[in-house]
Scaffold this active site. Structure first.
Site, PDB file in Angstrom:
ATOM      1  N   ASP A   7       0.909  -1.138   0.000  1.00 37.10           N
ATOM      2  CA  ASP A   7       0.000   0.000   0.000  1.00 37.10           C
ATOM      3  C   ASP A   7       0.947   1.186   0.000  1.00 37.10           C
ATOM      4  O   ASP A   7       1.623   1.458   0.996  1.00 37.10           O
ATOM      5  CB  ASP A   7      -0.860   0.001   1.274  1.00 37.10           C
ATOM      6  CG  ASP A   7      -1.849   1.154   1.256  1.00 37.10           C
ATOM      7  OD1 ASP A   7      -1.448   2.272   0.907  1.00 37.10           O
ATOM      8  OD2 ASP A   7      -3.020   0.932   1.577  1.00 37.10           O
ATOM      9  N   HIS A   8       1.051   1.891  -1.132  1.00 39.91           N
ATOM     10  CA  HIS A   8       2.156   2.857  -1.235  1.00 39.91           C
ATOM     11  C   HIS A   8       2.023   3.999  -0.222  1.00 39.91           C
ATOM     12  O   HIS A   8       3.010   4.658   0.088  1.00 39.91           O
ATOM     13  CB  HIS A   8       2.338   3.357  -2.674  1.00 39.91           C
ATOM     14  CG  HIS A   8       1.390   4.434  -3.101  1.00 39.91           C
ATOM     15  ND1 HIS A   8       0.122   4.184  -3.528  1.00 39.91           N
ATOM     16  CD2 HIS A   8       1.532   5.784  -3.157  1.00 39.91           C
ATOM     17  CE1 HIS A   8      -0.475   5.316  -3.843  1.00 39.91           C
ATOM     18  NE2 HIS A   8       0.357   6.311  -3.620  1.00 39.91           N
ATOM     19  N   HIS A  42      -5.638   2.993   1.333  1.00 38.11           N
ATOM     20  CA  HIS A  42      -4.807   4.124   1.777  1.00 38.11           C
ATOM     21  C   HIS A  42      -5.383   4.860   3.002  1.00 38.11           C
ATOM     22  O   HIS A  42      -4.679   5.108   3.975  1.00 38.11           O
ATOM     23  CB  HIS A  42      -4.637   5.142   0.648  1.00 38.11           C
ATOM     24  CG  HIS A  42      -4.134   4.569  -0.631  1.00 38.11           C
ATOM     25  ND1 HIS A  42      -3.245   3.522  -0.677  1.00 38.11           N
ATOM     26  CD2 HIS A  42      -4.383   4.881  -1.933  1.00 38.11           C
ATOM     27  CE1 HIS A  42      -2.971   3.226  -1.939  1.00 38.11           C
ATOM     28  NE2 HIS A  42      -3.650   4.033  -2.721  1.00 38.11           N
TER      29      HIS A  42
HETATM   30  C1  BG6 Z   1      -3.631   5.105  -6.206  1.00 34.76           C
HETATM   31  C2  BG6 Z   1      -5.008   5.233  -6.789  1.00 34.76           C
HETATM   32  O1  BG6 Z   1      -3.534   3.956  -5.415  1.00 34.76           O
HETATM   33  O2  BG6 Z   1      -3.355   6.250  -5.409  1.00 34.76           O
HETATM   34  C3  BG6 Z   1      -5.121   6.495  -7.628  1.00 34.76           C
HETATM   35  O3  BG6 Z   1      -5.293   4.102  -7.596  1.00 34.76           O
HETATM   36  C4  BG6 Z   1      -4.712   7.701  -6.815  1.00 34.76           C
HETATM   37  O4  BG6 Z   1      -6.441   6.667  -8.133  1.00 34.76           O
HETATM   38  C5  BG6 Z   1      -3.363   7.472  -6.140  1.00 34.76           C
HETATM   39  O5  BG6 Z   1      -4.623   8.811  -7.706  1.00 34.76           O
HETATM   40  C6  BG6 Z   1      -3.045   8.597  -5.176  1.00 34.76           C
HETATM   41  O6  BG6 Z   1      -1.729   8.449  -4.719  1.00 34.76           O
HETATM   42  P1  BG6 Z   1      -0.873   9.705  -4.282  1.00 34.76           P
HETATM   43  O7  BG6 Z   1       0.416   9.123  -3.791  1.00 34.76           O
HETATM   44  O8  BG6 Z   1      -0.703  10.557  -5.517  1.00 34.76           O
HETATM   45  O9  BG6 Z   1      -1.642  10.421  -3.234  1.00 34.76           O
END
Ligand code: BG6
Length: 502
Positions: free
Chosen positions: A178-179, A241
Site C-alpha cells: 500500500d504505497h 490508503h
Molecule cells: C492510487 C489510486 O492507489 O493512489 C489512484 O489508484 C490515486 O487513483 C493514487 O490517484 C493517489 O496516490 P498519491 O500518492 O498521488 O496520493
C-alpha cells in the site's frame, strides 16, 4: 542486504517505468543495491534486454534529469528482460532458466523477489506457475512475493486470494503493497504520537471532539476510466490508503517498533471499526460523481464523458463518510473521511479537533475564532504540522484570535524525501515487512467497506453530482454536528495552518 534477483512481472507497464525503475535508480545512486544484483523484467511484450533498458532508462522521462551516460550505462547493466506469455504455465520454465543463468553470471545465490505489477487477474496465476517450476521455495535462500493493489474486490475475493497465495508462499514471505505506508509523513504519524509525551495523554475520547481525514485530488481518471469504473473511490482510496492512515492515527501503542507488534495493533484497530449497517449507509456515507464544469476558465469533462466510462455509470468518484471505532479509547468519537477526484487541489491531511475548554470565559467579547483547538497533520504536499489555538488580541479587553504554530517537514532536512516506492522496495529487499499490509488486516478493511458496497449495488441508492473543481456534494457537510465542518485547505498552500474556504 543479501545479494538477490528482483523480478518484476508486468515490466512493460506504466508502474514499472513511472515508479519502480526510478525507485531502483535512487537506490542504486544511494549505494543501497547489493554488489551482486540483477533486476529481471518479465512481461508479454517481445522486448530484448537492450529494448527494455532503452525504454525504462535511456529514453525514460521518469528518471531524474542530469544523470551522466556512464551512470545510466552502469545502472542499466543490471537490468534484464524475459518475454513470456504469463498465462501459460510452461512459459515459466523460461523465467526459471533465465534466473539460473543470471545467478551464474552475477554470482547471486538464488535469492529471488517476485513483484507482481500486472492486472489483478494474474495475481492467482503467477504464484501458482512459479510454484510449478519450483521457484516459490528454496533451501536456505529467500523467496518473497510482492503484490500491488487492488488486493481483492471485496472480502470474499480478498480472502480467496489470501488462501490461494498461502498455498505457495507463507504469510511472512508475502508483501502486500500500500504505497501510502511508504510515505514518510504517514510513518511520521507514529513518531508524532509515540515519540512525544505531549500528544498521547490527549489522544482519546476525553479530549478529542472528532477526527477528519481528507485526501483530495484535482485530477480526474486520467485514461484509467476502464479500471476506475470497476473500482470507484471507496475501493480505490478508502479501503486501503485512508484506512491505513486511520490505523496510524487511532491504533494503540505497539509494544515495540517491530513489524509484528505494529501490524498486530493495526489489525486490532481494523477489527474495532464499527460496521455500518445497510440501512445506515445513506445516513453515514455520501457518494458523489463529478459533472462537467469549468475550471480556471477551461471546460472540464464530467466523469461520464471520460474515456472508458459508460455514459450511465453510477461509480462514485467522491466519498465522504462518518464512522466510529468501538474501543476504550475512541468510544463515541466520530471519524470523518473524504476523498475525491476533480476536487480543487491535491492534498492529504488529518485534522484532530479537540474539545473546547470547559468554560467559555471570554465568550462575551467579540471573538475571531472557533472554540476548537486543532492539530493539522499535512501528509502531502508541503508536509508538516500545525497547531491552532486562541491568543489574546493585544489591547483592550479579552478578544481572542486563532493563531497557528507550524512545523514544515522541509525545514528538517535539505535531503529529498524518498519516494514511497523507494522505501518500500528497500524494506522488502531487507526482509522488513513493517510497512506492508497483513492478509488479515486487508480482509478486516474489506469487511468494513463491504456493507457500503452492497448498499450501493442497489441502483436506487443516492449518488450526488458535484461540478468538477469543487469540494464535492454539499450533502457531505450534513455528516457533521456541533457546528463543526470539513476543513477545506487552500489551493496553493504555503501557510499550512491557514483555514480558507474555496
Ligand atoms: C492510487 C489510486 O492507489 O493512489 C489512484 O489508484 C490515486 O487513483 C493514487 O490517484 C493517489 O496516490 P498519491 O500518492 O498521488 O496520493
Amino acid at each position: 542486504m543479501s545479494p538477490h534477483i528482483f523480478v518484476i512481472f508486468g515490466a512493460s507497464g506504466d508502474l514499472t517505468a513511472r515508479k519502480l525503475i526510478p525507485a531502483f535508480y535512487h537506490l542504486y545512486e544511494g549505494g543501497y543495491l547489493p554488489e551482486q544484483f540483477a533486476l529481471l523484467g518479465v512481461s508479454r511484450s517481445k522486448l530484448s534486454d537492450e529494448d527494455f533498458r532503452k525504454r525504462v532508462v535511456f529514453d525514460s522521462p521518469f528518471l531524474p534529469e542530469g544523470i551522466s551516460d556512464a551512470d545510466k550505462e552502469k545502472f542499466a547493466s543490471a537490468l534484464y528482460y524475459q518475454p513470456i506469455d504469463t498465462a501459460e504455465e510452461a512459459e515459466y520454465a523460461k523465467v526459471r532458466d533465465r534466473l539460473l543463468a543470471l545467478d551464474q553470471e552475477k554470482g547471486t545465490p538464488g535469492n529471488y523477489i517476485f513483484y507482481l505489477s500486472t492486472p489483478p487477474k494474474l495475481y492467482k496465476t503467477i504464484p501458482a506457475y512459479l510454484s510449478t517450476h519450483g521457484l516459490n521455495t528454496s533451501n536456505g535462500h529467500f523467496r518473497r512475493l510482492v503484490i500491488e493493489k487492488p488486493f481483492g474486490y471485496d472480502t470474499k475475493s480478498a480472502r480467496e486470494l489470501n488462501d490461494h497465495l498461502l498455498q505457495f508462499f507463507p504469510e511472512k514471505q508475502i508483501y502486500r503493497i500500500d504505497h501510502y505506508l511508504g510515505k514518510e509523513t504517514v510513518q511520521n504519524l507514529l513518531v508524532t504520537r509515540f515519540a512525544n509525551g505531549i500528544f498521547e495523554p490527549l489522544w482519546n475520547r476525553n479530549y478529542i471532539e472528532h477526527i477528519q481525514i481528507t485526501s483530495a485530488e484535482p485530477i480526474g481518471v486520467e485514461g484509467r476510466g476502464g479500471y476506475y469504473d470497476e473500482s470507484g473511490a471507496l475501493r480505490d482510496m478508502i479501503q486501503n490508503h485512508l484506512l491505513q492512515i486511520v490505523a496510524h492515527i487511532a491504533m494503540e501503542p505497539p509494544v515495540s517498533a517491530d513489524a509484528h507488534a505494529i501490524r498486530a495493533e493495526k489489525l486490532k484497530l481494523f477489527q474495532s471499526l464499527r460496521p455500518i449497517k445497510p440501512e445506515e449507509v445513506e445516513h453515514y456515507v455520501i457518494r458523489g460523481q463529478y459533472t462537467s464544469s469549468e475550471i480556471d476558465g477551461e471546460a472540464a469533462l464530467g466523469y461520464r464523458e471520460e474515456e472508458g466510462v459508460p455514459v450511465d455509470s453510477r461509480t462514485e468518484t467522491y466519498v465522504a463518510m462518518k464512522f466510529f471505532v468501538d474501543n476504550w479509547r475512541w468510544a463515541d468519537v466520530p471519524f470523518y473521511l473524504r476523498t475525491g477526484k476533480r476536487l480543487p487541489t491535491k492534498v492529504t491531511e488529518v485534522v484532530i479537533t479537540f474539545k473546547p475548554s470547559p468554560q467559555r470565559l471570554f465568550s462575551s467579547e467579540e471573538s475571531f475564532r472557533s472554540p476548537y483547538n486543532q492539530l493539522i497533520i499535512r501528509i502531502q504536499p508541503h508536509e508538516g504540522l500545525a497547531m491552532k489555538f486562541g491568543m489574546k488580541i493585544p489591547g483592550q479587553g479579552f478578544r481572542v484570535k486563532d493563531v497557528n504554530m507550524d512545523f514544515h517537514y522541509a525545514d528538517l532536512t535539505d535531503a529529498e524525501v524518498p519516494d514511497a516506492y523507494e522505501r518500500l522496495i528497500l524494506d522488502c529487499m531487507r526482509g522488513d515487512a513493517t510497512l506492508y499490509a497483513l492478509g488479515e488486516s486487508v480482509e478486516a478493511a474489506w469487511e468494513f467497506v463491504d456493507p457500503i458496497l452492497n448498499a450501493w449495488a442497489d441502483n436506487e441508492s443516492k449518488l450526488f453530482g458535484y461540478p468538477a473543481g469543487t469540494w464535492g456534494p454539499k450533502e457531505a457537510e450534513h455528516l457533521f454536528q456541533n457546528g463543526t465542518h470539513w476543513r477545506n485547505p487552500c489551493k496553493n498552500l504555503t501557510d499550512m495552518g491557514e483555514f480558507c474556504e474555496l
